[in-house]
Every structure is written in structure tokens, then in C-alpha cells.
Design a protein around this motif. Structure first.
Motif, PDB file in Angstrom:
ATOM      1  N   ILE A 146       0.842  -1.210   0.000  1.00  0.00           N
ATOM      2  CA  ILE A 146       0.000   0.000   0.000  1.00  0.00           C
ATOM      3  C   ILE A 146       0.871   1.252   0.000  1.00  0.00           C
ATOM      4  CG2 ILE A 146      -1.639   1.354   1.352  1.00  0.00           C
ATOM      5  CD1 ILE A 146      -2.880  -1.288   2.286  1.00  0.00           C
ATOM      6  N   LEU A 147       1.914   1.254   0.862  1.00  0.00           N
ATOM      7  CA  LEU A 147       2.806   2.411   0.944  1.00  0.00           C
ATOM      8  C   LEU A 147       3.544   2.629  -0.380  1.00  0.00           C
ATOM      9  CD1 LEU A 147       4.266   1.976   4.532  1.00  0.00           C
ATOM     10  CD2 LEU A 147       2.687   3.753   3.744  1.00  0.00           C
ATOM     11  N   LYS A 148       3.942   1.523  -1.020  1.00  0.00           N
ATOM     12  CA  LYS A 148       4.629   1.615  -2.307  1.00  0.00           C
ATOM     13  C   LYS A 148       3.700   2.234  -3.359  1.00  0.00           C
ATOM     14  CE  LYS A 148       7.178  -1.133  -5.717  1.00  0.00           C
ATOM     15  NZ  LYS A 148       6.357  -0.784  -6.884  1.00  0.00           N
ATOM     16  N   ASN A 149       2.424   1.778  -3.354  1.00  0.00           N
ATOM     17  CA  ASN A 149       1.459   2.328  -4.311  1.00  0.00           C
ATOM     18  C   ASN A 149       1.192   3.799  -4.037  1.00  0.00           C
ATOM     19  OD1 ASN A 149       1.199  -0.136  -5.584  1.00  0.00           O
ATOM     20  ND2 ASN A 149      -0.593  -0.769  -4.384  1.00  0.00           N
ATOM     21  N   MET A 150       1.100   4.168  -2.754  1.00  0.00           N
ATOM     22  CA  MET A 150       0.886   5.571  -2.397  1.00  0.00           C
ATOM     23  C   MET A 150       2.060   6.418  -2.859  1.00  0.00           C
ATOM     24  SD  MET A 150      -0.730   5.139   1.436  1.00  0.00           S
ATOM     25  CE  MET A 150      -0.848   6.890   1.756  1.00  0.00           C
ATOM     26  N   TRP A 151       3.276   5.909  -2.709  1.00  0.00           N
ATOM     27  CA  TRP A 151       4.460   6.626  -3.166  1.00  0.00           C
ATOM     28  C   TRP A 151       4.427   6.810  -4.675  1.00  0.00           C
ATOM     29  CZ3 TRP A 151       8.297   9.636  -3.797  1.00  0.00           C
ATOM     30  CH2 TRP A 151       9.292   9.359  -4.733  1.00  0.00           C
ATOM     31  N   GLU A 152       4.011   5.783  -5.400  1.00  0.00           N
ATOM     32  CA  GLU A 152       3.958   5.886  -6.861  1.00  0.00           C
ATOM     33  C   GLU A 152       2.934   6.918  -7.312  1.00  0.00           C
ATOM     34  OE1 GLU A 152       3.169   1.897  -8.043  1.00  0.00           O
ATOM     35  OE2 GLU A 152       5.283   1.268  -7.942  1.00  0.00           O
ATOM     36  N   VAL A 153       1.767   6.922  -6.653  1.00  0.00           N
ATOM     37  CA  VAL A 153       0.735   7.924  -6.965  1.00  0.00           C
ATOM     38  C   VAL A 153       1.257   9.329  -6.660  1.00  0.00           C
ATOM     39  CG1 VAL A 153      -1.549   8.800  -6.311  1.00  0.00           C
ATOM     40  CG2 VAL A 153      -1.196   6.343  -6.655  1.00  0.00           C
ATOM     41  N   TYR A 154       1.896   9.467  -5.504  1.00  0.00           N
ATOM     42  CA  TYR A 154       2.475  10.751  -5.101  1.00  0.00           C
ATOM     43  C   TYR A 154       3.487  11.228  -6.137  1.00  0.00           C
ATOM     44  CZ  TYR A 154       5.446  13.971  -2.376  1.00  0.00           C
ATOM     45  OH  TYR A 154       6.185  15.045  -1.949  1.00  0.00           O
ATOM     46  N   PHE A 155       4.388  10.352  -6.544  1.00  0.00           N
ATOM     47  CA  PHE A 155       5.431  10.721  -7.498  1.00  0.00           C
ATOM     48  C   PHE A 155       4.838  11.110  -8.853  1.00  0.00           C
ATOM     49  CE2 PHE A 155       8.496   9.699 -10.852  1.00  0.00           C
ATOM     50  CZ  PHE A 155       9.567  10.486 -10.456  1.00  0.00           C
ATOM     51  N   ILE A 161      -4.330  21.395  -6.398  1.00  0.00           N
ATOM     52  CA  ILE A 161      -3.847  20.008  -6.379  1.00  0.00           C
ATOM     53  C   ILE A 161      -2.452  19.928  -5.774  1.00  0.00           C
ATOM     54  CG2 ILE A 161      -3.163  18.054  -7.841  1.00  0.00           C
ATOM     55  CD1 ILE A 161      -5.437  18.904  -9.756  1.00  0.00           C
ATOM     56  N   SER A 162      -1.598  20.901  -6.065  1.00  0.00           N
ATOM     57  CA  SER A 162      -0.248  20.891  -5.486  1.00  0.00           C
ATOM     58  C   SER A 162      -0.302  20.991  -3.963  1.00  0.00           C
ATOM     59  CB  SER A 162       0.595  22.031  -6.067  1.00  0.00           C
ATOM     60  OG  SER A 162       0.057  23.304  -5.728  1.00  0.00           O
ATOM     61  N   LEU A 163      -1.244  21.762  -3.431  1.00  0.00           N
ATOM     62  CA  LEU A 163      -1.395  21.863  -1.972  1.00  0.00           C
ATOM     63  C   LEU A 163      -1.912  20.545  -1.390  1.00  0.00           C
ATOM     64  CD1 LEU A 163      -1.340  23.555   0.607  1.00  0.00           C
ATOM     65  CD2 LEU A 163      -3.652  24.336   0.059  1.00  0.00           C
ATOM     66  N   ILE A 164      -2.885  19.931  -2.064  1.00  0.00           N
ATOM     67  CA  ILE A 164      -3.439  18.659  -1.595  1.00  0.00           C
ATOM     68  C   ILE A 164      -2.370  17.570  -1.583  1.00  0.00           C
ATOM     69  CG2 ILE A 164      -5.072  16.811  -2.153  1.00  0.00           C
ATOM     70  CD1 ILE A 164      -6.927  19.056  -3.274  1.00  0.00           C
ATOM     71  N   VAL A 165      -1.579  17.495  -2.668  1.00  0.00           N
ATOM     72  CA  VAL A 165      -0.531  16.482  -2.749  1.00  0.00           C
ATOM     73  C   VAL A 165       0.557  16.757  -1.710  1.00  0.00           C
ATOM     74  CG1 VAL A 165       1.228  15.431  -4.251  1.00  0.00           C
ATOM     75  CG2 VAL A 165      -1.002  16.062  -5.189  1.00  0.00           C
ATOM     76  N   PHE A 166       0.844  18.027  -1.453  1.00  0.00           N
ATOM     77  CA  PHE A 166       1.824  18.405  -0.428  1.00  0.00           C
ATOM     78  C   PHE A 166       1.385  17.888   0.942  1.00  0.00           C
ATOM     79  CE2 PHE A 166       3.228  21.494   2.810  1.00  0.00           C
ATOM     80  CZ  PHE A 166       4.613  21.398   2.647  1.00  0.00           C
ATOM     81  N   VAL A 167       0.123  18.097   1.277  1.00  0.00           N
ATOM     82  CA  VAL A 167      -0.400  17.603   2.555  1.00  0.00           C
ATOM     83  C   VAL A 167      -0.393  16.076   2.576  1.00  0.00           C
ATOM     84  CG1 VAL A 167      -2.443  17.499   4.036  1.00  0.00           C
ATOM     85  CG2 VAL A 167      -1.803  19.659   2.939  1.00  0.00           C
ATOM     86  N   PHE A 168      -0.769  15.448   1.467  1.00  0.00           N
ATOM     87  CA  PHE A 168      -0.781  13.989   1.354  1.00  0.00           C
ATOM     88  C   PHE A 168       0.609  13.403   1.597  1.00  0.00           C
ATOM     89  CE2 PHE A 168      -0.173  10.316  -1.527  1.00  0.00           C
ATOM     90  CZ  PHE A 168      -1.066   9.426  -0.935  1.00  0.00           C
ATOM     91  N   GLY A 169       1.654  14.149   1.180  1.00  0.00           N
ATOM     92  CA  GLY A 169       3.023  13.667   1.320  1.00  0.00           C
ATOM     93  C   GLY A 169       3.437  13.410   2.749  1.00  0.00           C
ATOM     94  N   PHE A 170       2.822  14.089   3.700  1.00  0.00           N
ATOM     95  CA  PHE A 170       3.180  13.902   5.113  1.00  0.00           C
ATOM     96  C   PHE A 170       2.646  12.590   5.683  1.00  0.00           C
ATOM     97  CE2 PHE A 170       3.651  18.546   4.765  1.00  0.00           C
ATOM     98  CZ  PHE A 170       4.902  18.703   5.350  1.00  0.00           C
ATOM     99  N   TYR A 228      12.954  16.893  -0.529  1.00  0.00           N
ATOM    100  CA  TYR A 228      13.204  17.405  -1.879  1.00  0.00           C
ATOM    101  C   TYR A 228      11.889  17.525  -2.657  1.00  0.00           C
ATOM    102  CZ  TYR A 228      18.223  16.682  -1.181  1.00  0.00           C
ATOM    103  OH  TYR A 228      19.511  16.749  -0.720  1.00  0.00           O
ATOM    104  N   TYR A 229      11.091  16.461  -2.593  1.00  0.00           N
ATOM    105  CA  TYR A 229       9.819  16.469  -3.316  1.00  0.00           C
ATOM    106  C   TYR A 229       8.814  17.419  -2.667  1.00  0.00           C
ATOM    107  CZ  TYR A 229      11.505  12.431  -5.909  1.00  0.00           C
ATOM    108  OH  TYR A 229      12.231  11.598  -6.725  1.00  0.00           O
ATOM    109  N   GLN A 230       8.762  17.428  -1.348  1.00  0.00           N
ATOM    110  CA  GLN A 230       7.861  18.348  -0.651  1.00  0.00           C
ATOM    111  C   GLN A 230       8.254  19.803  -0.916  1.00  0.00           C
ATOM    112  OE1 GLN A 230       5.208  16.533  -0.084  1.00  0.00           O
ATOM    113  NE2 GLN A 230       4.931  17.155   2.052  1.00  0.00           N
ATOM    114  N   GLY A 231       9.556  20.058  -0.948  1.00  0.00           N
ATOM    115  CA  GLY A 231      10.031  21.403  -1.258  1.00  0.00           C
ATOM    116  C   GLY A 231       9.660  21.823  -2.666  1.00  0.00           C
TER     117      GLY A 231
END
Length: 373
Positions: free
Chosen positions: A11-20, A55-64, A73-76
Motif C-alpha cells: 500500500i505504501l509503495k502504491n501511495m508513493w507511486e501515486v504521489y510521485f 492540487i499541489s497543496l493537496i498532494v503536499f499535505v498527502f506527502g506527510f 526534496y519532493y515536498q520542497g
């Protein structure tokens, strides 16, 4: 236990892929409009700047909520994307300070107009007629209006005795109706003989004169024009014509463009007009049916002696665009808006001339009669 841990890791791997994927897509959509090409691939992402910001704000929050290598690096990068778009967009919100201007004894009465892309294949004529009868604007402009729309709108001609009609079946027809006297009007075909603009010189009952310009250039898109050359050429030709007119002036219509794009800014600076969205709101109009994917492409600009009291969208009447409603007055004696006028420098004027010539040379290859798919 082992299976549960394995499942969690998947699940974490899939979440990382979606995030990326989202980070990469947001970066691409941010960079593309900076590339100096007129192809629609580079111009269309500008339309979605509002959505990209959210969307960039939503993904930023999701990253945490996920853990991964090079987290900051990605959050920045996401934070930088959000700030970049936010700095541009904040100008088009009430958070940006703009002075309000009350009417004075020297100003005109308040006037109203409606600008609407009716969608040529929309048959809900009565919904639009009811919209006009409900709001009672002194003037209104329709775009994509063909012979069927012209016939349907004849019931309004008793209340709007002055008209200027450009009836086309190619989705670029335009009709202008006015309760005010039209002293002079003309149709311009700046870059192509099937893309009209309307210039109407009006006289109000209280003796004020102003000019109303209606525009509707073609959009850069995979289904219409491959490039933005005709759109930009048409808009900058309008800006050039505006500079020749020494009266209060309004330019309005379906620009198929957004206020923060390079060509819109060049239009504003070349025409010496003011964008009333600054310090007000986005006034998003398209697509009427999809609120989350709605873009502010029906624009308005005005000269410094036109003062805007209200600018908003009205209810949907069956078109793919929401209509734009504006309340304004004219005041020749108030120069408070003079500082809001930006002028193009010599390099920008030269660039505008080049864009106009490119627009005239471009062959849009549109059908004279367009039928609904």
C-alpha cells in the motif's frame, strides 16, 4: 502478521507511486507554459493554473502521510510550485488590494451588460431569453449565435431596438443587442474572414458615449486550432485598434484565454486597458457543468474612465459557458485608475506586431458550416 506487514508495504509503495506521478505531472504542467511555443500543448496548461495550485497543496499535505526517500526534496518542490502559482493568482482575489470607486455627481448612471457564449447547438433559447428578461441589461452580446439563435432572439428586439448581427454557422457568429443608441458599428475580421469582432459606438440616455468591443478568437486545442497564433493575433489586433479610439471603452467576450497568460498580459499592456478581475475574483465560466474543472476564459478589459461596480457569472442556461454579468459607470473626471494602466515597451510592441502577422498567415481551415458531433 508477516502478510499484514507485506500488505502494508505494498500500500505504501502504491501511495508513493501515486504521489510521485502527481509531483511529476504538476511540475510538467508548470513548466510547459514557460516554453515559447504557440502549440496547444504549451498553451493549454495555463488554463488550469487554479486547479494546479489546489492540487499541489493537496498532494503536499498527502506527502506527510507517507514515508519515502528524499522526502523534503519532493515536498520542497511541491511547495515551490504552490507558491509560484499562488503569487500569480492572488492578484485575482479580494486579498489583493484595489481601491473602490464610488459614483460622483460627474459620473454617468449605472449600466449593465451580459456577455454569453450561447453554444451554437444549444436549443434552450427560452432559458437565455428568460435570463435577459430577468436581469434587464442595457446591452448584451451573444457568441456562437447562428441563424437559429438570431431567429429565436427576435422576441427581444422590441426591447433592444439597436442591433449588430454577424450570423455565421461556424461557431463564431456574434450578435449584439442594445437599448442604447448605436451611433456607429462595424465588423472586423482581423486575422481571418470567418472570425469576426464587433465594434459598437454607443450613446447613453444621459449623454455619455463609449465603445463596446465583442471578441471571440479560436482556442488552441487538440480539437480546434493546433496553435494559439490566430487567437493571439486576433486579440492583439483588437488591442491595436483600441489604441486608435479616444473614448471610454470595454472589450469583452470569450477570449479562449486566461488573464495571467503571456498573450493576455501583452493584450492588456498594448491596449492600455485594465483587468477588472484584479483584486476581485476569477469569474470562471467554462465548463458550466463542471465546477471543479472551470476556467476563467470569458474575459473583460476596460479603459480607465470605466468603473466596475460588479462583475460575476450568472446561472447556467444550457450552454457550456456561464454568462458574464457586469455593472459599470463612466466618469471622465476621475483619474484614480490611471495608475492601474500598464503600457507595453518598444520590445513588447514589436512582439505584438510579429504575433499579429503570424496570426494573419495562419490558416485555420475551419468549416463554414459546423454540425454537432
Amino acid at each position: 502478521m508477516y502478510q499484514n506487514i507485506l500488505h502494508l508495504l505494498v500500500i505504501l509503495k502504491n501511495m508513493w507511486e501515486v504521489y510521485f506521478i502527481f509531483v511529476a505531472l504538476l511540475l510538467i504542467l508548470t513548466v510547459l507554459p514557460k516554453i515559447p511555443s504557440s502549440h496547444w500543448i504549451f498553451r493549454v496548461p495555463d488554463f488550469g493554473k487554479i486547479q494546479i495550485t489546489y492540487i499541489s497543496l493537496i498532494v503536499f499535505v498527502f506527502g506527510f502521510f507517507i514515508s519515502f526517500k528524499h522526502f523534503w526534496y519532493y515536498q520542497g518542490l511541491l511547495l515551490a510550485i504552490f507558491i509560484y502559482h499562488g503569487i500569480i493568482l492572488i492578484r485575482y482575489t479580494p486579498l489583493y488590494p484595489v481601491k473602490k470607486h464610488p459614483q460622483s455627481k460627474n459620473s454617468s448612471e449605472k449600466y449593465h451588460f451580459i456577455s454569453a457564449n450561447v453554444y451554437q447547438f444549444n436549443k434552450d433559447y427560452n432559458q437565455f431569453i428568460n435570463l435577459i428578461n430577468k436581469n434587464k441589461p442595457e446591452i448584451f452580446l451573444t457568441m456562437e449565435s447562428n441563424s437559429d439563435w438570431e431567429k429565436a432572439l427576435q422576441v427581444l428586439e422590441k426591447d433592444y431596438p439597436y442591433q449588430h448581427k454577424v450570423t455565421l454557422e461556424n461557431t463564431y457568429g456574434m450578435h449584439f443587442y442594445s437599448k442604447m443608441e448605436i451611433e456607429e458599428s462595424k465588423t472586423h475580421f482581423f486575422v481571418a474572414d470567418d472570425i469576426p469582432s464587433i465594434e459598437a459606438h454607443l450613446k447613453t440616455k444621459d449623454g455619455f458615449r463609449f465603445v463596446f468591443f465583442g471578441v471571440h478568437p479560436p482556442p488552441p486545442s487538440p480539437t480546434e486550432e493546433e496553435t494559439s497564433k490566430e487567437r493571439d493575433g486576433d486579440l492583439l489586433s483588437t488591442a491595436k485598434r483600441v489604441q486608435e479610439i479616444k473614448k471610454p471603452l470595454i472589450v469583452v467576450g470569450d477570449f479562449n484565454n486566461v488573464a495571467w497568460s503571456k498573450s493576455s498580459i501583452l493584450f492588456r499592456k498594448t491596449s492600455h486597458l485594465i483587468d477588472p478581475r484584479v483584486g476581485h475574483s476569477f469569474v470562471s465560466t467554462f465548463h458550466a457543468k463542471y465546477r471543479l474543472f472551470r476556467f476563467p476564459i470569458d474575459l473583460m478589459f476596460h479603459s480607465e474612465d470605466i468603473f466596475i461596480k460588479d462583475l460575476k457569472t450568472l446561472e447556467n442556461f444550457g450552454s457550456d459557458h456561464l454568462p458574464v454579468y457586469c455593472e459599470f459607470f463612466i466618469d471622465h473626471h476621475n483619474d484614480d485608475q490611471e495608475k492601474r494602466v500598464e503600457e507595453a515597451d518598444s520590445e513588447e510592441i514589436e512582439e505584438a506586431e510579429e504575433i499579429i502577422e503570424e496570426g494573419k498567415e495562419e490558416d485555420g481551415e475551419r468549416d463554414a458550416i459546423v454540425k454537432e458531433d
